[in-house]
Design an enzyme around this catalytic site. Structure first.
Site, short mmCIF file in Angstrom:
data_model
loop_
_atom_site.label_atom_id
_atom_site.label_comp_id
_atom_site.label_asym_id
_atom_site.label_seq_id
_atom_site.Cartn_x
_atom_site.Cartn_y
_atom_site.Cartn_z
N GLY A 1 32.48 113.50 -23.87
CA GLY A 1 32.30 114.71 -23.85
C GLY A 1 30.84 115.45 -23.46
CE1 TYR A 2 28.65 114.66 -18.94
CE2 TYR A 2 31.18 114.79 -19.39
CZ TYR A 2 29.88 114.11 -18.79
OH TYR A 2 29.75 113.01 -18.00
#
Length: 157
Positions: free
Chosen positions: A30-31
């Protein structure tokens, strides 16, 4: 300074399916930041985890800094600081002295398979395996950071 030089390709699915592949690794990522000019990614690969900072891509190159972090902290970062995430199985395949990383995506990116090769320079010559097709290095839709917000299932055929 960290620098990544990477080219991306689509696969010939029929030849890929016929290939005797090594075991793949499940990746969850994820970011924390998904700015087009810089990203901060958290990735878990079974028993290891990393925090990666990447700069804007110019051609096939960008700045990249990657740090191994404790698995438990990576899970907390994914669960608490990333708005969305993607999952994939990564296969590492040695071919003509180079490692090809083939990502088979799942979830909202189901059906997408991308092969990547890291190079020492943008001009470096390499041989493509028969299961590698069209190059998509400069097509931003194939950036993992973009697949989070604009997944493969949303693309028009």
């Amino acid at each position: 300074m960290g620098k990544e030089i990477e080219r991306k390709f689509l696969l010939n699915r029929e030849k890929w399916e016929q290939l005797d592949k090594p075991a793949g690794k499940h990746l969850r990522q994820g970011y924390i930041s998904n700015d087009p000019n810089k990203t901060i990614r958290v990735r878990i690969a079974e028993t290891q985890a990393w925090l990666t900072i990447k700069g804007i891509t110019i051609g096939a190159s960008r700045l990249e800094y990657e740090y191994e972090i404790p698995l438990e902290e990576a899970a907390e970062l994914l669960d608490n600081f990333c708005e969305s995430e993607l999952e994939k199985i990564r296969y590492e395949i040695e071919y003509q002295g180079k490692t090809w990383e083939v990502d088979v995506f799942s979830g909202d990116n189901e059906g997408l398979i991308v092969a990547e090769i890291e190079l020492l320079s943008e001009e470096e010559q390499f041989e493509r395996p028969v299961w590698v097709n069209a190059e998509v290095t400069t097509d931003k839709r194939y950036y993992n950071a973009n697949l989070i917000t604009y997944p493969f299932k949303a693309w028009a055929d």
